[in-house]
Scaffold this motif. Sequence first.
Motif, PDB file in Angstrom:
ATOM      1  N   UNK A   1      -6.910 -15.533  -0.682  1.00  0.00           N
ATOM      2  CA  UNK A   1      -7.237 -15.823  -2.084  1.00  0.00           C
ATOM      3  C   UNK A   1      -8.064 -14.678  -2.668  1.00  0.00           C
ATOM      4  N   UNK A   2      -9.027 -14.172  -1.876  1.00  0.00           N
ATOM      5  CA  UNK A   2      -9.815 -13.028  -2.325  1.00  0.00           C
ATOM      6  C   UNK A   2      -8.958 -11.766  -2.389  1.00  0.00           C
ATOM      7  N   UNK A   3      -8.139 -11.553  -1.360  1.00  0.00           N
ATOM      8  CA  UNK A   3      -7.320 -10.338  -1.290  1.00  0.00           C
ATOM      9  C   UNK A   3      -6.399 -10.225  -2.497  1.00  0.00           C
ATOM     10  N   UNK A   4      -5.673 -11.290  -2.794  1.00  0.00           N
ATOM     11  CA  UNK A   4      -4.740 -11.266  -3.922  1.00  0.00           C
ATOM     12  C   UNK A   4      -5.490 -11.181  -5.249  1.00  0.00           C
ATOM     13  N   UNK A   5      -6.607 -11.910  -5.367  1.00  0.00           N
ATOM     14  CA  UNK A   5      -7.382 -11.866  -6.607  1.00  0.00           C
ATOM     15  C   UNK A   5      -7.908 -10.458  -6.868  1.00  0.00           C
ATOM     16  N   UNK A   6      -8.461  -9.821  -5.841  1.00  0.00           N
ATOM     17  CA  UNK A   6      -9.012  -8.476  -6.022  1.00  0.00           C
ATOM     18  C   UNK A   6      -7.919  -7.474  -6.353  1.00  0.00           C
ATOM     19  N   UNK A   7      -6.758  -7.620  -5.737  1.00  0.00           N
ATOM     20  CA  UNK A   7      -5.648  -6.730  -6.061  1.00  0.00           C
ATOM     21  C   UNK A   7      -5.211  -6.903  -7.514  1.00  0.00           C
TER      22      UNK A   7
ATOM     23  N   UNK B   1     -12.356  -5.865   4.795  1.00  0.00           N
ATOM     24  CA  UNK B   1     -11.688  -6.991   4.143  1.00  0.00           C
ATOM     25  C   UNK B   1     -12.103  -7.125   2.685  1.00  0.00           C
ATOM     26  N   UNK B   2     -13.325  -6.723   2.375  1.00  0.00           N
ATOM     27  CA  UNK B   2     -13.822  -6.841   1.008  1.00  0.00           C
ATOM     28  C   UNK B   2     -13.147  -5.856   0.062  1.00  0.00           C
ATOM     29  N   UNK B   3     -12.900  -4.625   0.504  1.00  0.00           N
ATOM     30  CA  UNK B   3     -12.447  -3.577  -0.421  1.00  0.00           C
ATOM     31  C   UNK B   3     -10.982  -3.183  -0.266  1.00  0.00           C
ATOM     32  N   UNK B   4     -10.319  -3.641   0.796  1.00  0.00           N
ATOM     33  CA  UNK B   4      -8.956  -3.175   1.059  1.00  0.00           C
ATOM     34  C   UNK B   4      -7.999  -3.492  -0.092  1.00  0.00           C
ATOM     35  N   UNK B   5      -8.052  -4.702  -0.630  1.00  0.00           N
ATOM     36  CA  UNK B   5      -7.155  -5.069  -1.725  1.00  0.00           C
ATOM     37  C   UNK B   5      -7.334  -4.168  -2.936  1.00  0.00           C
ATOM     38  N   UNK B   6      -8.585  -3.850  -3.274  1.00  0.00           N
ATOM     39  CA  UNK B   6      -8.863  -2.978  -4.411  1.00  0.00           C
ATOM     40  C   UNK B   6      -8.291  -1.584  -4.185  1.00  0.00           C
ATOM     41  N   UNK B   7      -8.415  -1.073  -2.960  1.00  0.00           N
ATOM     42  CA  UNK B   7      -7.897   0.256  -2.653  1.00  0.00           C
ATOM     43  C   UNK B   7      -6.379   0.311  -2.770  1.00  0.00           C
ATOM     44  N   UNK B   8      -5.713  -0.736  -2.303  1.00  0.00           N
ATOM     45  CA  UNK B   8      -4.249  -0.773  -2.379  1.00  0.00           C
ATOM     46  C   UNK B   8      -3.789  -0.760  -3.832  1.00  0.00           C
ATOM     47  N   UNK B   9      -4.431  -1.553  -4.681  1.00  0.00           N
ATOM     48  CA  UNK B   9      -4.067  -1.567  -6.099  1.00  0.00           C
ATOM     49  C   UNK B   9      -4.372  -0.239  -6.766  1.00  0.00           C
ATOM     50  N   UNK B  10      -5.502   0.382  -6.392  1.00  0.00           N
ATOM     51  CA  UNK B  10      -5.856   1.680  -6.969  1.00  0.00           C
ATOM     52  C   UNK B  10      -4.799   2.721  -6.638  1.00  0.00           C
ATOM     53  N   UNK B  11      -4.291   2.694  -5.397  1.00  0.00           N
ATOM     54  CA  UNK B  11      -3.252   3.644  -5.003  1.00  0.00           C
ATOM     55  C   UNK B  11      -1.944   3.378  -5.736  1.00  0.00           C
ATOM     56  N   UNK B  12      -1.625   2.115  -5.954  1.00  0.00           N
ATOM     57  CA  UNK B  12      -0.347   1.755  -6.573  1.00  0.00           C
ATOM     58  C   UNK B  12      -0.335   1.897  -8.082  1.00  0.00           C
ATOM     59  N   UNK B  13      -1.466   1.661  -8.740  1.00  0.00           N
ATOM     60  CA  UNK B  13      -1.491   1.645 -10.202  1.00  0.00           C
ATOM     61  C   UNK B  13      -2.406   2.709 -10.808  1.00  0.00           C
TER      62      UNK B  13
ATOM     63  N   UNK C   1      -3.801  10.458   2.527  1.00  0.00           N
ATOM     64  CA  UNK C   1      -4.869   9.558   2.937  1.00  0.00           C
ATOM     65  C   UNK C   1      -5.043   8.276   2.166  1.00  0.00           C
ATOM     66  N   UNK C   2      -4.353   8.077   1.054  1.00  0.00           N
ATOM     67  CA  UNK C   2      -4.544   6.844   0.288  1.00  0.00           C
ATOM     68  C   UNK C   2      -4.248   5.631   1.151  1.00  0.00           C
ATOM     69  N   UNK C   3      -5.058   4.602   0.993  1.00  0.00           N
ATOM     70  CA  UNK C   3      -4.969   3.405   1.822  1.00  0.00           C
ATOM     71  C   UNK C   3      -3.872   2.486   1.290  1.00  0.00           C
ATOM     72  N   UNK C   4      -2.630   2.821   1.579  1.00  0.00           N
ATOM     73  CA  UNK C   4      -1.484   2.076   1.047  1.00  0.00           C
ATOM     74  C   UNK C   4      -0.313   2.212   2.017  1.00  0.00           C
ATOM     75  N   UNK C   5       0.854   1.680   1.622  1.00  0.00           N
ATOM     76  CA  UNK C   5       2.029   1.700   2.477  1.00  0.00           C
ATOM     77  C   UNK C   5       3.186   2.453   1.853  1.00  0.00           C
ATOM     78  N   UNK C   6       4.339   2.429   2.527  1.00  0.00           N
ATOM     79  CA  UNK C   6       5.495   3.218   2.091  1.00  0.00           C
ATOM     80  C   UNK C   6       6.735   2.380   1.827  1.00  0.00           C
ATOM     81  N   UNK C   7       6.639   1.054   1.948  1.00  0.00           N
ATOM     82  CA  UNK C   7       7.850   0.227   1.875  1.00  0.00           C
ATOM     83  C   UNK C   7       8.404   0.079   0.456  1.00  0.00           C
TER      84      UNK C   7
END
Length: 420
Positions: free
Chosen positions: A231-237, A314-326, A109-115
């Motif tokens: 700009x927000x997406x990359x900054x939050x990530x 849109x506000x939280x997606x970048x944070x979730x992706x980074x949380x899953x990756x790191x 269920x983590x909000x991330x990808x597989x590439x």
Amino acid sequence: VPVLIGLLSIALGIGVGAVIELFKWALNWLMKYATTSGSFTQISFRMIVFPLVGIILAGLFQRYVIREDIEGGTARLKGMLADKKNRCSIGFGNVFNPLIGCWLTVGFGSSAGAEGPAAYSGAAFGSSLSRWCRLPLHWERLLMGIGAAAGISAIFKAPVGGALYTLELLGLPMTTLSVTSLLLATVTSAATSYMISGFAFDMTIISSMKFDMQMLGWVSLTGLLVGFYSLWYVWSMNRVAAYFKSRNSIWLKTLLSGLLMSAALFVIPALYGEGWNILNEIANGRFPTQFRFGIFGVTEADGFDFYVLLGVILLIKGALVSAANYGGGIAGDMVPALFTGGIAAYLFINVLNAVFGLSLPVWYLSLAGMGALLANSSGAPLMSAFIVYECTNTAQYLPGYLLCTLVSYSVMKLVQKRSL
């Protein structure tokens, strides 16, 4: 040697394509099980527990099974290939290890990808082939880059996008032999994946319209709006990634990441996994069924509640992706960028239609927005446009995709010089 490299590239494409397609089947099976055969109406408890369990299992897998940190596939590969002084071999076990870790992370269920894991798996395949054939170090580097491209090509069924991934992101030298071998591998890999999957694309676009030059102005505006949002997406990530990297306790990071993911998915089930289903429905002019569930659930693409839902995503997606990756998981960030770019354009164009009484094709501009955000998060605009057109089989809209990604990328570069 050129003939041998060509033959190895074809073998690499077939092997990587088969492995990645097997992985995609296993991932889809686990995601269907985790969502009660695809139903989002009976998974509240699972939404709380499964993402946390998946990230903990991925952390245990890295720490106690393979005893190796394999987070950040693309960044890790780029660093290895840039180091010309040291040998950068990857063990054969890593053909499967990143895919197993990603299966646990994204499948639960983590909000991330597989590439990212797919690219690392392909690079490990190329490195192993090189060692088995006793090739020199510079040929091993070449086959690693080719293998990574084959992984991206198979995961998206995008041979040109896979080749551009290695050329734009990994910086493979553009010689005749390298580019020819690269295309041999990516075409073979995509064809293998395509045949095993029953000759089906991951996104089937039913909506259609004739290519209209007059739409390019709206395409440019979409690229501009997505560029400012990125700009927000990359900054939050970057901020969330920096926070997790600064934590010394592995288990604290894992627990925090899992709890963050579980809380987000319980509130907004639409954030589950990669998000291909939602993109498929948007691209075909349908209202995504996943938007109906959760605290912010809505039933139609209109009204204040609908805009709030998309705004929170849109506000939280970048944070979730980074949380899953790191935060202990093993995942990628390209599909999440496609998903978020599609959602951003979906929101912007719906607002324009509602406020100004327009009838702009939301589905088409959402497809263009997908590539625009991926271009800004990866720093590879050409790769992004080609991946969108190849994985959706919409070559007639490629000029629009290219324009949207380049406008968005220009906005990003004016403010932030470095990509993720």
